[in-house]
Design an enzyme around this catalytic site. Structure first.
Site, PDB file in Angstrom:
ATOM      1  N   ASP A  39       0.831  -1.204   0.000  1.00 36.59           N
ATOM      2  CA  ASP A  39       0.000   0.000   0.000  1.00 36.59           C
ATOM      3  C   ASP A  39       0.868   1.257   0.000  1.00 36.59           C
ATOM      4  O   ASP A  39       1.921   1.280  -0.628  1.00 36.59           O
ATOM      5  CB  ASP A  39      -0.915  -0.047   1.236  1.00 36.59           C
TER       6      ASP A  39
ATOM      7  N   HIS B 226      -3.752   5.995   3.516  1.00 31.42           N
ATOM      8  CA  HIS B 226      -4.474   4.782   3.122  1.00 31.42           C
ATOM      9  C   HIS B 226      -3.825   3.514   3.683  1.00 31.42           C
ATOM     10  O   HIS B 226      -4.505   2.636   4.216  1.00 31.42           O
ATOM     11  CB  HIS B 226      -4.508   4.756   1.588  1.00 31.42           C
TER      12      HIS B 226
ATOM     13  N   SER C  82     -11.271  -1.088  -0.274  1.00 32.18           N
ATOM     14  CA  SER C  82      -9.951  -0.965   0.370  1.00 32.18           C
ATOM     15  C   SER C  82     -10.003  -1.331   1.846  1.00 32.18           C
ATOM     16  O   SER C  82      -9.033  -1.819   2.402  1.00 32.18           O
ATOM     17  CB  SER C  82      -9.462   0.486   0.294  1.00 32.18           C
TER      18      SER C  82
END
Ligand SMILES: [Ca+2]
Ligand SMILES: [Ca+2]
Ligand SMILES: [Ca+2]
Ligand SMILES: [Ca+2]
Length: 422
Positions: A149, A205, A364
């Site tokens: 990520d 994220h 996600s």
């Protein structure tokens, strides 16, 4: 919606964008150099595949590459995207420094904590049954999950103690590749964008996904699906939410080589035919579980597949997202064949960069829930293969009528999953 369209547009624009950098899986290096004497070549340094980044401004270069016998595969070094939804709510960052488990409806849904508006409450109990699952298994600190990520906040008090540590580097010499894995001073993972040893998150994220899997229990803030785990942050997504294929190949190769047992992938946009398939196949053959976000284009993935989620590689689990009432999140992709299960993915509260916490939505967020669940199952029974783990996750899921025909299974249930293998 506006942003979904934006993301979709970006998808098309980027995939057709002009590029003069290509990724090439080599068959024969010597003949390749003979065939393409003018092209620049730089090895990605993968341990599992012989991949080069090749540069050329020549028109029609890619088709010439593809005709060559000296290569097995060639592709554009494509852009890949995180699978989050950027709605208004997300732009309003939640800077609450004293968050609570009670906000984590995906772990324990009170109906109130999963409401979408004041007048539309969620459904009490519509969660993954985490508390009951933890009575059976909370994970173990040998279980390494690679979070492929944007990196992670390495100093986040709710992540720090569950980070993977490369002991040879931690106790080694600065500036020296102590464990000889090709990367200098990679104590907590690696940054494949900037080619440095510090995978600190510039986007948030990756920190969010890492916290969903393994935020520390019984300290402050929130809880991860796993209490005990080793999170390996591998950074390939930049501050703008975009990553490169060449960087993700390096990250996955690193995960394979450095002991990851599960790969959590909250991103998509890879081509169907890609060197990524070859590398994930290597991971799969080594027994590694691969979890991937089904994507947020609200499409039928059986007709419009998103990769890597829809790759037909054994052990790949494709995850769609549900809301607090157990319905499919409006943004989530679905697919009777190509989406395996659903997990909560709307308004998920987790760790964020710079020591913060934030509510985020997307497949996600659903994917790391399932990555953490597989981590729990594998902790309870290390002998289960990735195929068996995938089957158990699907079989033990709750087949809600509202999710009928939208996936192979239903909404995941960590308690039932662990009960099934106890
Ligand atoms: Ca090293
Ligand atoms: Ca070192
Ligand atoms: Ca860095
Ligand atoms: Ca905590």
């Amino acid at each position: 919606m506006k942003n979904i369209i934006k993301a979709a547009c970006c998808f098309f624009l980027c995939s057709s964008a002009f590029s003069n950098e290509y990724l090439v899986l080599l068959n024969n290096e010597k003949t390749f150099k003979k065939d393409f004497p003018k092209a620049s070549m730089e090895s990605l340094g993968l341990k599992n595949l012989n991949v080069y980044k090749v540069g050329s401004k020549e028109a029609g270069f890619l088709s010439r590459l593809r005709k060559s016998n000296s290569i097995l595969k060639a592709e554009i070094d494509s852009d890949l995207y995180t699978s989050i939804i950027e709605d208004e709510k997300n732009l309003n960052e939640n800077l609450d420094a004293d968050p609570l488990f009670s906000k984590q409806w995906h772990l324990e849904n009170t109906g109130w904590n999963s409401r979408t508006t004041v007048i539309v409450p969620g459904v009490k109990g519509e969660d993954i049954k985490a508390k009951k699952a933890w009575e059976i298994e909370t994970g173990n600190s040998d279980m390494i999950i690679a979070v492929i990520d944007s990196g992670a906040d390495l100093n986040h008090p709710d992540l720090k103690d569950n980070l993977w540590i490369n002991q040879a580097e931690k106790n080694g010499v600065k500036g020296v590749d102590d464990d000889n894995n090709g990367y200098i001073d990679d104590v907590y993972g690696y940054d494949f964008i900037n080619d440095d040893h510090d995978p600190t998150d510039d986007n948030g994220h990756g920190s969010h996904c890492a916290g969903v899997i393994g935020a520390v229990h019984e300290n402050q803030g929130i809880k991860g699906v796993m209490k005990n785990v080793r999170l390996m942050p591998l950074k390939f997504i930049a501050a703008n939410g975009i990553g490169q294929m060449s960087a993700v190949l390096k990250a996955i190769d690193y995960a394979i080589e450095n002991g990851a047992q599960i790969l959590s992938n909250s991103w998509g946009g890879a081509p169907k035919e890609s060197i990524l398939v070859d590398l994930l196949t290597v991971a799969s053959e080594k027994g590694i579980s691969i979890v991937a976000a089904a994507g947020n284009s609200r499409n039928d993935s059986d007709r419009f597949p998103i990769y890597p989620a829809a790759y037909e590689i054994p052990g790949v689990v494709s995850v769609g997202a549900t809301m607090g009432r157990g319905t499919k999140a409006t943004f989530s992709n679905f697919g009777k064949v190509s989406v395996d299960v659903f997990a909560p993915g709307n308004n998920i509260y987790s760790t964020f960069q710079k020591g913060r916490y934030k509510t985020m939505s997307g497949t996600s967020m659903a994917a790391p829930i399932v990555a953490g669940m597989i981590g729990l199952a594998k902790s309870l029974n290390p002998n289960l293969s990735h195929k068996e783990l995938k089957e158990i996750v699907i079989e033990s899921s709750d087949r809600l009528p509202i999710l009928d025909n939208l996936a192979v299974g239903g909404r995941v249930n960590a308690y039932k999953m662990l009960q099934a293998i106890q």
